[in-house]
Motif scaffolding. Structure first.
Motif, mmCIF file in Angstrom:
data_model
loop_
_atom_site.group_PDB
_atom_site.id
_atom_site.type_symbol
_atom_site.label_atom_id
_atom_site.label_comp_id
_atom_site.label_asym_id
_atom_site.label_seq_id
_atom_site.Cartn_x
_atom_site.Cartn_y
_atom_site.Cartn_z
ATOM 1 N N LEU A 251 13.116 -4.470 3.426
ATOM 2 C CA LEU A 251 11.766 -4.585 3.984
ATOM 3 C C LEU A 251 11.364 -6.057 3.983
ATOM 4 N N GLN A 252 11.617 -6.708 5.123
ATOM 5 C CA GLN A 252 11.400 -8.158 5.201
ATOM 6 C C GLN A 252 9.971 -8.515 5.577
ATOM 7 N N LYS A 253 9.236 -7.549 6.080
ATOM 8 C CA LYS A 253 7.786 -7.707 6.197
ATOM 9 C C LYS A 253 7.196 -6.928 5.040
ATOM 10 N N GLY A 254 6.553 -7.627 4.133
ATOM 11 C CA GLY A 254 6.091 -6.988 2.915
ATOM 12 C C GLY A 254 5.045 -5.914 3.170
ATOM 13 N N PRO A 255 5.118 -4.775 2.445
ATOM 14 C CA PRO A 255 4.150 -3.694 2.628
ATOM 15 C C PRO A 255 2.888 -3.825 1.780
ATOM 16 N N ALA A 256 2.745 -4.912 1.015
ATOM 17 C CA ALA A 256 1.545 -5.100 0.194
ATOM 18 C C ALA A 256 0.303 -5.074 1.076
ATOM 19 N N SER A 257 -0.734 -4.378 0.615
ATOM 20 C CA SER A 257 -1.921 -4.239 1.460
ATOM 21 C C SER A 257 -3.130 -3.828 0.623
ATOM 22 N N ILE A 258 -4.274 -3.847 1.284
ATOM 23 C CA ILE A 258 -5.498 -3.253 0.768
ATOM 24 C C ILE A 258 -5.753 -2.008 1.611
ATOM 25 N N GLU A 259 -5.854 -0.846 0.932
ATOM 26 C CA GLU A 259 -5.999 0.437 1.633
ATOM 27 C C GLU A 259 -7.369 1.037 1.358
ATOM 28 N N PHE A 260 -7.884 1.780 2.352
ATOM 29 C CA PHE A 260 -9.233 2.347 2.235
ATOM 30 C C PHE A 260 -9.379 3.468 3.245
ATOM 31 N N LEU A 261 -10.328 4.355 3.010
ATOM 32 C CA LEU A 261 -10.625 5.396 3.980
ATOM 33 C C LEU A 261 -11.267 4.760 5.203
ATOM 34 N N ALA A 262 -10.869 5.250 6.386
ATOM 35 C CA ALA A 262 -11.309 4.625 7.635
ATOM 36 C C ALA A 262 -12.824 4.621 7.782
ATOM 37 N N ASP A 263 -13.500 5.589 7.170
ATOM 38 C CA ASP A 263 -14.956 5.646 7.332
ATOM 39 C C ASP A 263 -15.694 4.558 6.553
ATOM 40 N N LYS A 264 -14.952 3.730 5.813
ATOM 41 C CA LYS A 264 -15.580 2.600 5.110
ATOM 42 C C LYS A 264 -15.952 1.471 6.065
ATOM 43 N N GLY A 265 -15.393 1.484 7.272
ATOM 44 C CA GLY A 265 -15.733 0.464 8.256
ATOM 45 C C GLY A 265 -15.168 -0.908 7.960
ATOM 46 N N ILE A 266 -14.090 -0.970 7.188
ATOM 47 C CA ILE A 266 -13.451 -2.250 6.848
ATOM 48 C C ILE A 266 -12.416 -2.585 7.918
ATOM 49 N N GLY B 76 -7.319 14.760 3.824
ATOM 50 C CA GLY B 76 -7.604 15.152 5.199
ATOM 51 C C GLY B 76 -8.367 14.078 5.956
ATOM 52 N N LYS B 77 -8.440 12.881 5.385
ATOM 53 C CA LYS B 77 -9.164 11.772 6.020
ATOM 54 C C LYS B 77 -8.191 10.654 6.397
ATOM 55 N N LYS B 78 -8.520 9.936 7.464
ATOM 56 C CA LYS B 78 -7.675 8.839 7.915
ATOM 57 C C LYS B 78 -7.806 7.652 6.982
#
Length: 334
Positions: free
Chosen positions: A114-129, A204-206
């Protein structure tokens, strides 16, 4: 019959038996094949499906390898198991590998997949981020000691956000998904290709995410780790393992459903098939394979970039050159 992979807890209980299957000459299995163990970075999830695909399709058998896959308990523990010769190969994240080697562990990468790192900030889509600045005033769950946590303040700064503007809540690795799903935090630090499909299935949420790599900080991700003594004593087995692994990943990336079927058949405690399909689908673009190349072939420039980021932001001491961490002759091109 399902192939039983030992749990992370069982792996730790075996820690005192360093000569079990690795370290000395590898034992011989059926048909004269070498018995080889691979310890994953975590319990099986979609990113690991290519290994089970390679098992089912006989790609490791074709290289004279009788492969057993073991569950892991985090990249750091997997790297330690390789260093202590409790397992022949490890599948582990690159930032903790750099830290381990700088602390004196006699291990090396023979190819990051995995040469593009998968590190991220994750959140429910309804947070509007939609961008890092939207994290101002939010609560983010993270695990102290991992590279995502260590580099988070620098990632915020690179995107115009002061660390003081975001509240970080310390959580153990296993508790982050529940904390987000139950609304205890607004977002979590983690690997989006692993956790996002799991959270979506549970709630059940995106789920949306901000990958570090898309916002100014790309570090190499997971790949194959080997003890230095194995490299010196048995380089042909390492080459054979890498040939089979590269082929497994290449074919699995081209046929995700078949890889998911293989993992469902052979793994233990794997996620539901629809989740692991989604996880592997998200992982495939992270291979960053171009020009007809094979997965796992790295460049010195990418290693230098990751080493530089870890040196600058994660207290990597006496960083050195890529050759300190990476044996570049084992992942082959077509």
């Amino acid at each position: 019959m399902r192939r039983v992979a030992i749990t992370a807890a069982a792996l730790l209980l075996l820690g005192s038996v360093a000569a079990c299957g690795a370290g000395d000459e590898q034992s011989t299995g059926s048909g004269g094949k070498k018995k080889v163990t691979l310890t994953l970075n975590w319990v099986p999830y979609g990113e690991h499906a290519p290994f089970y695909y390679g098992l089912k399709k006989g790609l490791y058998d074709a290289e004279g390898i009788e492969l057993t896959i073991k569950a892991g308990g985090g990249s750091g523990k997997t790297i330690q198991a390789v260093a202590q010769q409790q397992t022949d190969f490890g599948w582990a994240d690159t930032p903790p590998l750099l830290k381990a080697i700088s602390s004196g562990m006699k291990v090396k990468s023979v190819g990051v997949f995995l040469q593009k790192g998968p590190a991220s900030i994750e959140f429910l889509a309804d947070k509007g981020i939609t961008k890092p600045a939207d994290l101002k005033g939010k609560t983010v769950g993270g695990t102290p000691g991992d590279a995502i946590y260590a580099t988070f303040p620098a990632w915020l700064k690179a995107n115009g956000v002061a660390a003081s503007e975001v509240k970080v809540v310390n959580l153990d690795a296993a508790g982050k998904i529940a904390a987000l799903a139950e609304g205890q935090v607004d977002a979590i630090q983690g690997f989006f290709h692993d956790q996002a499909p799991t959270i979506e299935a549970r709630t059940g949420k995106k789920v949306d995410y901000l990958p570090y790599a898309d916002w100014g900080m790309n570090m190499l991700g997971t790949g194959v780790v080997v003890n230095e003594s194995t490299l010196s004593k048995d380089p042909e087995t390492v080459k054979a393992f890498m040939r089979a692994t590269q082929k497994s990943w290449s074919e699995a990336a081209a046929d995700v459903p078949a890889a998911a079927d293989a993992m469902t058949e052979l793994a233990e405690n794997e996620p539901p098939r629809e989740v692991l399909v989604r996880q592997l689908t998200l992982a495939v673009p992270l291979l960053a394979v171009t020009g007809g190349g094979l997965p796992g072939v790295n460049s010195e420039a990418k290693w230098t970039e990751t080493i530089g980021l870890m040196s600058q932001y994660a207290e990597l001491k006496d960083a050195g050159a890529p050759s300190k961490y990476w044996a570049d002759s084992y992942a082959t091109t077509p």
